[in-house]
Scaffold this motif. Sequence first.
Motif, mmCIF file in Angstrom:
data_model
loop_
_atom_site.group_PDB
_atom_site.id
_atom_site.type_symbol
_atom_site.label_atom_id
_atom_site.label_comp_id
_atom_site.label_asym_id
_atom_site.label_seq_id
_atom_site.Cartn_x
_atom_site.Cartn_y
_atom_site.Cartn_z
ATOM 1 N N HIS A 101 -7.315 -13.958 -4.815
ATOM 2 C CA HIS A 101 -7.251 -12.575 -5.312
ATOM 3 C C HIS A 101 -6.646 -12.521 -6.715
ATOM 4 O O HIS A 101 -7.139 -11.782 -7.579
ATOM 5 C CB HIS A 101 -6.453 -11.683 -4.368
ATOM 6 N N LEU A 102 -5.587 -13.287 -6.943
ATOM 7 C CA LEU A 102 -4.952 -13.300 -8.265
ATOM 8 C C LEU A 102 -5.909 -13.811 -9.335
ATOM 9 O O LEU A 102 -6.050 -13.210 -10.407
ATOM 10 C CB LEU A 102 -3.677 -14.152 -8.243
ATOM 11 N N LEU A 103 -6.571 -14.937 -9.055
ATOM 12 C CA LEU A 103 -7.508 -15.491 -10.037
ATOM 13 C C LEU A 103 -8.709 -14.581 -10.255
ATOM 14 O O LEU A 103 -9.157 -14.405 -11.392
ATOM 15 C CB LEU A 103 -7.966 -16.889 -9.612
ATOM 16 N N ASN A 104 -9.226 -14.005 -9.188
ATOM 17 C CA ASN A 104 -10.352 -13.084 -9.337
ATOM 18 C C ASN A 104 -9.956 -11.887 -10.196
ATOM 19 O O ASN A 104 -10.746 -11.410 -11.012
ATOM 20 C CB ASN A 104 -10.857 -12.599 -7.979
ATOM 21 N N TRP A 105 -8.729 -11.402 -10.000
ATOM 22 C CA TRP A 105 -8.270 -10.273 -10.786
ATOM 23 C C TRP A 105 -8.155 -10.636 -12.266
ATOM 24 O O TRP A 105 -8.625 -9.899 -13.132
ATOM 25 C CB TRP A 105 -6.931 -9.787 -10.234
ATOM 26 N N ILE A 106 -7.541 -11.766 -12.556
ATOM 27 C CA ILE A 106 -7.403 -12.212 -13.954
ATOM 28 C C ILE A 106 -8.782 -12.435 -14.567
ATOM 29 O O ILE A 106 -9.053 -11.997 -15.689
ATOM 30 C CB ILE A 106 -6.552 -13.501 -14.044
ATOM 31 N N TYR A 107 -9.675 -13.110 -13.842
ATOM 32 C CA TYR A 107 -11.005 -13.394 -14.392
ATOM 33 C C TYR A 107 -11.829 -12.134 -14.581
ATOM 34 O O TYR A 107 -12.606 -12.040 -15.532
ATOM 35 C CB TYR A 107 -11.753 -14.386 -13.508
ATOM 36 N N SER A 108 -11.678 -11.152 -13.696
ATOM 37 C CA SER A 108 -12.413 -9.903 -13.899
ATOM 38 C C SER A 108 -11.837 -9.129 -15.075
ATOM 39 O O SER A 108 -12.580 -8.482 -15.819
ATOM 40 C CB SER A 108 -12.426 -9.050 -12.628
ATOM 41 N N LEU A 109 -10.540 -9.216 -15.293
ATOM 42 C CA LEU A 109 -9.935 -8.592 -16.463
ATOM 43 C C LEU A 109 -10.436 -9.263 -17.748
ATOM 44 O O LEU A 109 -10.784 -8.583 -18.713
ATOM 45 C CB LEU A 109 -8.413 -8.681 -16.366
ATOM 46 N N VAL A 110 -10.512 -10.580 -17.738
ATOM 47 C CA VAL A 110 -11.049 -11.323 -18.883
ATOM 48 C C VAL A 110 -12.508 -10.941 -19.135
ATOM 49 O O VAL A 110 -12.906 -10.691 -20.274
ATOM 50 C CB VAL A 110 -10.901 -12.849 -18.658
ATOM 51 N N ALA A 111 -13.296 -10.870 -18.076
ATOM 52 C CA ALA A 111 -14.706 -10.496 -18.220
ATOM 53 C C ALA A 111 -14.842 -9.082 -18.752
ATOM 54 O O ALA A 111 -15.714 -8.811 -19.594
ATOM 55 C CB ALA A 111 -15.426 -10.641 -16.880
ATOM 56 N N MET A 112 -13.996 -8.175 -18.286
ATOM 57 C CA MET A 112 -14.061 -6.796 -18.765
ATOM 58 C C MET A 112 -13.699 -6.720 -20.239
ATOM 59 O O MET A 112 -14.349 -6.010 -21.009
ATOM 60 C CB MET A 112 -13.120 -5.916 -17.934
ATOM 61 N N ILE A 113 -12.672 -7.431 -20.662
ATOM 62 C CA ILE A 113 -12.281 -7.421 -22.073
ATOM 63 C C ILE A 113 -13.388 -8.029 -22.929
ATOM 64 O O ILE A 113 -13.703 -7.516 -24.009
ATOM 65 C CB ILE A 113 -10.923 -8.128 -22.271
ATOM 66 N N ASN A 114 -14.008 -9.115 -22.458
ATOM 67 C CA ASN A 114 -15.155 -9.692 -23.171
ATOM 68 C C ASN A 114 -16.281 -8.674 -23.297
ATOM 69 O O ASN A 114 -16.896 -8.546 -24.356
ATOM 70 C CB ASN A 114 -15.690 -10.931 -22.443
ATOM 71 N N THR A 115 -16.550 -7.961 -22.226
ATOM 72 C CA THR A 115 -17.612 -6.958 -22.232
ATOM 73 C C THR A 115 -17.283 -5.838 -23.217
ATOM 74 O O THR A 115 -18.155 -5.376 -23.955
ATOM 75 C CB THR A 115 -17.811 -6.398 -20.809
ATOM 76 N N ILE A 116 -16.036 -5.408 -23.235
ATOM 77 C CA ILE A 116 -15.610 -4.360 -24.167
ATOM 78 C C ILE A 116 -15.764 -4.832 -25.605
ATOM 79 O O ILE A 116 -16.261 -4.093 -26.467
ATOM 80 C CB ILE A 116 -14.154 -3.940 -23.881
ATOM 81 N N ILE A 117 -15.338 -6.054 -25.890
ATOM 82 C CA ILE A 117 -15.474 -6.591 -27.249
ATOM 83 C C ILE A 117 -16.944 -6.653 -27.643
ATOM 84 O O ILE A 117 -17.314 -6.250 -28.752
ATOM 85 C CB ILE A 117 -14.813 -7.985 -27.358
ATOM 86 N N ALA A 118 -17.789 -7.125 -26.738
ATOM 87 C CA ALA A 118 -19.218 -7.230 -27.044
ATOM 88 C C ALA A 118 -19.826 -5.854 -27.314
ATOM 89 O O ALA A 118 -20.575 -5.678 -28.287
ATOM 90 C CB ALA A 118 -19.952 -7.919 -25.898
ATOM 91 N N MET A 119 -19.500 -4.857 -26.470
ATOM 92 C CA MET A 119 -20.043 -3.518 -26.678
ATOM 93 C C MET A 119 -19.534 -2.907 -27.981
ATOM 94 O O MET A 119 -20.285 -2.259 -28.712
ATOM 95 C CB MET A 119 -19.677 -2.602 -25.502
ATOM 96 N N THR A 120 -18.263 -3.118 -28.291
ATOM 97 C CA THR A 120 -17.680 -2.553 -29.505
ATOM 98 C C THR A 120 -18.282 -3.184 -30.756
ATOM 99 O O THR A 120 -18.619 -2.478 -31.710
ATOM 100 C CB THR A 120 -16.150 -2.747 -29.493
ATOM 101 N N VAL A 121 -18.422 -4.496 -30.748
ATOM 102 C CA VAL A 121 -19.004 -5.180 -31.905
ATOM 103 C C VAL A 121 -20.466 -4.772 -32.079
ATOM 104 O O VAL A 121 -20.925 -4.541 -33.207
ATOM 105 C CB VAL A 121 -18.851 -6.710 -31.759
ATOM 106 N N PHE A 122 -21.188 -4.655 -30.974
ATOM 107 C CA PHE A 122 -22.582 -4.216 -31.061
ATOM 108 C C PHE A 122 -22.678 -2.798 -31.622
ATOM 109 O O PHE A 122 -23.513 -2.513 -32.487
ATOM 110 C CB PHE A 122 -23.255 -4.283 -29.689
#
Length: 169
Positions: A101-122
């Motif tokens: 659960h801890l790793l899934n939470w951290i990895y989903s947070l990382v994925a969300m931040i990556n997604t936000i960066i990608a959408m913002t840069v686009f």
Amino acid sequence: MKFTTLAIRIWRLCSMLAVFGTSIYSYSLFSNDVGVHFDALGKADEFMSKSDIFYIIVGLILVNNVLFPALGRQLTKLPSHLLPIPNQLEWAAQRDELNEHLLNWIYSLVAMINTIIAMTVFALATVNNEFTFKIGDFEGLFYLVVVLLLVIVLALPVRLMLKPKEEES
């Protein structure tokens, strides 16, 4: 491996590819001066250099994809009594599930931040090149980001408030 763990890992990989791809795509579209602030009419009134934006993006990507997962791996090594979680005794007995659960939470947070960066840069690349999209077309992006981050940030505490499932023998 559970389906949620697999889905989060796939999302993280896809988000890393998306942020890398949009960064390269946007860098090729940017002029030397990139508008980063827009007035009420949608015209850029503050600018940054293309290279400054690139270095900021690279820094964000490195911090997000290197430091946060390293923090997550260190959390799984902490003794259960040091973690500020509800139902501590029950989760200590199910340490493997807690670590997942801890790793899934951290990895989903990382994925969300990556997604936000990608959408913002686009979005930044799109409005600076005056395609059919204008700055007003991306107003909902802020609200989407806030809602998604809230969902992810609150998911782990809510899940840890529930007791772990008993292992079947």
